[in-house]
Design an enzyme around this catalytic site. Sequence first.
Site, mmCIF file in Angstrom:
data_model
loop_
_atom_site.group_PDB
_atom_site.id
_atom_site.type_symbol
_atom_site.label_atom_id
_atom_site.label_comp_id
_atom_site.label_asym_id
_atom_site.label_seq_id
_atom_site.Cartn_x
_atom_site.Cartn_y
_atom_site.Cartn_z
ATOM 1 N N GLU A 106 4.534 -17.104 -4.863
ATOM 2 C CA GLU A 106 4.670 -15.774 -5.446
ATOM 3 C C GLU A 106 3.756 -14.784 -4.745
ATOM 4 O OE1 GLU A 106 6.518 -14.107 -7.332
ATOM 5 O OE2 GLU A 106 6.558 -14.771 -9.403
ATOM 6 N N ASP A 107 4.199 -13.554 -4.650
ATOM 7 C CA ASP A 107 3.327 -12.529 -4.069
ATOM 8 C C ASP A 107 2.192 -12.164 -5.017
ATOM 9 O OD1 ASP A 107 5.194 -11.449 -5.809
ATOM 10 O OD2 ASP A 107 5.442 -9.581 -4.709
ATOM 11 N N ASP A 147 0.530 -11.619 -12.248
ATOM 12 C CA ASP A 147 0.079 -10.448 -12.986
ATOM 13 C C ASP A 147 -0.060 -10.834 -14.471
ATOM 14 O OD1 ASP A 147 -0.511 -7.665 -13.098
ATOM 15 O OD2 ASP A 147 1.501 -7.267 -13.793
ATOM 16 N N PHE A 160 -2.668 -0.509 -8.841
ATOM 17 C CA PHE A 160 -1.257 -0.590 -8.444
ATOM 18 C C PHE A 160 -1.197 -0.850 -6.949
ATOM 19 C CE2 PHE A 160 2.943 0.531 -7.291
ATOM 20 C CZ PHE A 160 3.716 0.341 -8.417
ATOM 21 N N ARG A 190 7.470 -2.452 0.761
ATOM 22 C CA ARG A 190 7.443 -3.921 0.873
ATOM 23 C C ARG A 190 7.109 -4.364 2.298
ATOM 24 N NH1 ARG A 190 9.782 -6.311 -3.725
ATOM 25 N NH2 ARG A 190 11.547 -5.230 -4.646
#
Length: 198
Positions: free
Chosen positions: A111-112, A115, A164, A177
Amino acid sequence: MPQSKKPGPQAAKAPRESVKILITGGRIQRRIQEIAKQIRKDFPDEPLHLVSVLKGGVFFLTDLARSISGEVSFDFIAVSSYGQNTHSSGQVRLTRDLDSSVEGKTVIVVEDILDTGMTLQYLLRLFEQRKPKHLRVAVLLDKPERRIADVRADYVGFSIPNEFVVGYGLDYAERYRNLRYVGILTLGSDTKKGASEK
Ligand code: PRP
Protein backbone atom coordinates in the site's frame (compact mmCIF):
# COMPACT_ATOMS: atom_id res chain seq x y z
CA MET A 1 -10.63 6.56 2.24
CA PRO A 2 -7.99 8.75 3.46
CA GLN A 3 -7.37 12.07 1.98
CA SER A 4 -10.26 14.12 0.64
CA LYS A 5 -9.73 14.15 -3.10
CA LYS A 6 -12.48 16.41 -4.34
CA PRO A 7 -11.35 19.96 -5.03
CA GLY A 8 -13.80 22.52 -3.74
CA PRO A 9 -15.17 25.28 -5.96
CA GLN A 10 -12.43 27.67 -4.84
CA ALA A 11 -9.73 25.21 -5.83
CA ALA A 12 -11.26 24.74 -9.26
CA LYS A 13 -11.35 28.47 -9.94
CA ALA A 14 -8.06 29.52 -8.40
CA PRO A 15 -6.04 26.53 -7.28
CA ARG A 16 -2.93 28.36 -6.05
CA GLU A 17 -1.65 24.93 -5.19
CA SER A 18 1.91 24.24 -4.24
CA VAL A 19 3.75 21.09 -3.27
CA LYS A 20 6.59 21.13 -0.78
CA ILE A 21 8.88 18.12 -0.87
CA LEU A 22 8.58 15.94 2.21
CA ILE A 23 10.49 12.84 1.05
CA THR A 24 12.75 13.00 -1.98
CA GLY A 25 12.65 10.41 -4.72
CA GLY A 26 16.15 9.33 -3.74
CA ARG A 27 15.17 8.66 -0.14
CA ILE A 28 12.13 6.70 -1.31
CA GLN A 29 14.25 4.49 -3.56
CA ARG A 30 16.87 3.87 -0.89
CA ARG A 31 14.21 2.92 1.65
CA ILE A 32 12.56 0.58 -0.83
CA GLN A 33 15.88 -1.23 -1.28
CA GLU A 34 16.08 -1.71 2.48
CA ILE A 35 12.52 -2.99 2.73
CA ALA A 36 13.08 -5.36 -0.19
CA LYS A 37 16.16 -6.82 1.52
CA GLN A 38 14.29 -7.18 4.80
CA ILE A 39 11.37 -8.97 3.15
CA ARG A 40 13.69 -11.40 1.40
CA LYS A 41 15.58 -11.95 4.65
CA ASP A 42 12.30 -12.78 6.42
CA PHE A 43 11.28 -15.19 3.65
CA PRO A 44 14.59 -16.40 2.21
CA ASP A 45 13.40 -19.36 0.20
CA GLU A 46 9.84 -18.70 -0.85
CA PRO A 47 8.11 -17.23 -3.84
CA LEU A 48 6.54 -13.94 -2.82
CA HIS A 49 3.18 -12.75 -4.09
CA LEU A 50 2.76 -8.99 -3.91
CA VAL A 51 -0.78 -7.63 -3.93
CA SER A 52 -1.24 -3.95 -4.48
CA VAL A 53 -4.29 -1.79 -4.04
CA LEU A 54 -5.19 0.38 -7.00
CA LYS A 55 -4.38 2.96 -7.77
CA GLY A 56 -2.07 4.58 -5.28
CA GLY A 57 0.06 1.53 -4.57
CA VAL A 58 1.23 0.87 -8.11
CA PHE A 59 4.55 2.73 -8.02
CA PHE A 60 5.53 1.24 -4.68
CA LEU A 61 4.59 -2.20 -5.96
CA THR A 62 6.60 -1.91 -9.17
CA ASP A 63 9.70 -0.53 -7.47
CA LEU A 64 9.47 -3.03 -4.63
CA ALA A 65 8.86 -5.99 -6.94
CA ARG A 66 11.96 -5.13 -8.97
CA SER A 67 14.07 -4.78 -5.82
CA ILE A 68 13.25 -8.13 -4.23
CA SER A 69 15.55 -10.91 -5.32
CA GLY A 70 14.25 -14.35 -6.21
CA GLU A 71 10.78 -15.35 -7.31
CA VAL A 72 8.15 -12.63 -7.19
CA SER A 73 4.67 -12.41 -8.67
CA PHE A 74 2.04 -9.74 -8.25
CA ASP A 75 -1.63 -8.96 -8.59
CA PHE A 76 -3.99 -6.05 -8.08
CA ILE A 77 -7.17 -5.40 -6.19
CA ALA A 78 -9.35 -2.32 -5.99
CA VAL A 79 -11.65 -1.11 -3.26
CA SER A 80 -13.87 1.86 -2.78
CA SER A 81 -15.52 3.54 0.15
CA TYR A 82 -19.03 4.88 0.44
CA GLY A 83 -17.75 8.35 1.17
CA GLN A 84 -15.89 10.21 3.84
CA ASN A 85 -18.55 10.01 6.53
CA THR A 86 -19.33 6.38 6.15
CA HIS A 87 -15.72 5.38 5.64
CA SER A 88 -14.92 5.60 9.31
CA SER A 89 -17.72 3.15 9.96
CA GLY A 90 -15.97 0.61 7.79
CA GLN A 91 -17.94 0.83 4.58
CA VAL A 92 -15.25 -0.42 2.26
CA ARG A 93 -16.29 -2.49 -0.73
CA LEU A 94 -14.48 -4.52 -3.32
CA THR A 95 -14.58 -3.08 -6.84
CA ARG A 96 -11.99 -5.31 -8.53
CA ASP A 97 -10.93 -8.69 -7.23
CA LEU A 98 -7.60 -10.43 -7.68
CA ASP A 99 -6.91 -12.41 -10.83
CA SER A 100 -5.49 -15.42 -9.01
CA SER A 101 -6.00 -17.24 -5.73
CA VAL A 102 -3.77 -16.39 -2.76
CA GLU A 103 -4.31 -19.74 -1.07
CA GLY A 104 -1.05 -21.21 0.13
CA LYS A 105 0.98 -18.23 -1.04
CA THR A 106 3.21 -15.88 0.90
CA VAL A 107 1.31 -12.66 0.32
CA ILE A 108 2.61 -9.15 0.87
CA VAL A 109 -0.07 -6.46 0.71
CA VAL A 110 1.57 -3.38 -0.75
CA GLU A 111 0.00 0.00 0.00
CA ASP A 112 1.12 3.55 -0.61
CA ILE A 113 -0.35 4.86 2.64
CA LEU A 114 -1.79 3.54 5.87
CA ASP A 115 -4.12 6.20 7.13
CA THR A 116 -7.29 5.36 9.09
CA GLY A 117 -6.53 1.70 8.48
CA MET A 118 -10.07 0.92 7.35
CA THR A 119 -8.95 -0.23 3.91
CA LEU A 120 -6.26 -2.47 5.31
CA GLN A 121 -8.58 -3.93 7.92
CA TYR A 122 -11.02 -4.85 5.17
CA LEU A 123 -8.30 -6.37 3.00
CA LEU A 124 -6.72 -8.39 5.78
CA ARG A 125 -10.07 -9.90 6.71
CA LEU A 126 -10.72 -10.72 3.07
CA PHE A 127 -7.32 -12.29 2.48
CA GLU A 128 -7.24 -14.23 5.74
CA GLN A 129 -10.41 -16.01 4.65
CA ARG A 130 -8.57 -17.13 1.53
CA LYS A 131 -5.92 -19.00 3.50
CA PRO A 132 -2.56 -17.64 2.39
CA LYS A 133 0.52 -19.34 3.81
CA HIS A 134 1.74 -16.02 5.22
CA LEU A 135 0.15 -12.59 5.12
CA ARG A 136 2.26 -9.45 5.60
CA VAL A 137 1.80 -5.76 4.92
CA ALA A 138 4.21 -3.24 3.43
CA VAL A 139 3.30 0.45 3.34
CA LEU A 140 5.42 3.25 2.04
CA LEU A 141 3.83 5.86 4.30
CA ASP A 142 2.25 5.51 7.72
CA LYS A 143 0.18 8.21 9.38
CA PRO A 144 -0.24 6.79 12.89
CA GLU A 145 -2.11 9.84 14.16
CA ARG A 146 -5.00 9.07 11.84
CA ARG A 147 -5.55 5.47 12.80
CA ILE A 148 -9.08 4.26 13.52
CA ALA A 149 -8.83 0.54 12.83
CA ASP A 150 -6.51 -1.62 14.92
CA VAL A 151 -4.11 -2.61 12.16
CA ARG A 152 -0.39 -2.26 11.62
CA ALA A 153 2.09 -2.77 8.83
CA ASP A 154 5.00 -5.18 9.03
CA TYR A 155 7.18 -3.01 6.79
CA VAL A 156 6.94 0.78 6.90
CA GLY A 157 8.83 3.12 4.62
CA PHE A 158 8.27 6.37 6.46
CA SER A 159 6.13 7.45 9.36
CA ILE A 160 4.76 10.89 8.51
CA PRO A 161 2.79 13.65 10.25
CA ASN A 162 -0.86 14.28 9.54
CA GLU A 163 -0.43 16.42 6.44
CA PHE A 164 -2.12 16.15 3.06
CA VAL A 165 0.47 14.39 0.96
CA VAL A 166 0.67 13.76 -2.77
CA GLY A 167 3.10 12.10 -5.15
CA TYR A 168 4.53 8.65 -5.68
CA GLY A 169 1.04 7.29 -6.29
CA LEU A 170 -0.89 9.59 -3.99
CA ASP A 171 -3.25 12.01 -5.67
CA TYR A 172 -5.33 15.05 -5.22
CA ALA A 173 -8.31 14.76 -7.60
CA GLU A 174 -6.25 12.26 -9.62
CA ARG A 175 -3.34 14.66 -10.08
CA TYR A 176 0.22 14.45 -8.69
CA ARG A 177 0.38 10.64 -8.64
CA ASN A 178 3.29 10.74 -11.10
CA LEU A 179 5.66 12.76 -8.91
CA ARG A 180 8.82 10.85 -8.01
CA TYR A 181 8.76 12.36 -4.52
CA VAL A 182 6.18 12.72 -1.76
CA GLY A 183 5.19 16.27 -0.99
CA ILE A 184 2.82 18.23 1.19
CA LEU A 185 0.09 19.86 -0.84
CA THR A 186 -0.97 23.33 0.09
CA LEU A 187 -4.10 24.75 -1.46
CA GLY A 188 -5.40 28.29 -1.45
CA SER A 189 -6.33 29.66 1.96
CA ASP A 190 -10.02 28.89 1.42
CA THR A 191 -9.51 25.20 0.77
CA LYS A 192 -6.45 24.30 2.80
CA LYS A 193 -8.32 23.37 5.94
CA GLY A 194 -10.61 20.90 4.22
CA ALA A 195 -7.74 19.17 2.48
CA SER A 196 -5.53 18.76 5.49
CA GLU A 197 -8.40 17.31 7.47
CA LYS A 198 -8.85 14.72 4.79
C1 PRP B 1 -5.70 5.27 -0.37
C2 PRP B 1 -4.53 4.34 -0.22
C3 PRP B 1 -5.08 3.23 0.60
C4 PRP B 1 -6.15 3.88 1.44
C5 PRP B 1 -5.65 4.08 2.83
O1 PRP B 1 -6.46 4.90 -1.45
O2 PRP B 1 -4.04 3.91 -1.46
O3 PRP B 1 -5.67 2.23 -0.20
O4 PRP B 1 -6.43 5.13 0.84
O5 PRP B 1 -6.57 4.81 3.59
P1 PRP B 1 -7.20 4.28 4.94
O6 PRP B 1 -6.08 3.75 5.77
O7 PRP B 1 -7.81 5.53 5.54
O8 PRP B 1 -8.22 3.28 4.60
P2 PRP B 1 -7.57 5.85 -2.06
O9 PRP B 1 -8.91 5.51 -1.52
O10 PRP B 1 -7.18 7.27 -1.87
O11 PRP B 1 -7.59 5.44 -3.58
P3 PRP B 1 -6.41 5.56 -4.66
O12 PRP B 1 -5.33 4.63 -4.21
O13 PRP B 1 -7.03 5.15 -5.92
O14 PRP B 1 -5.95 7.00 -4.66
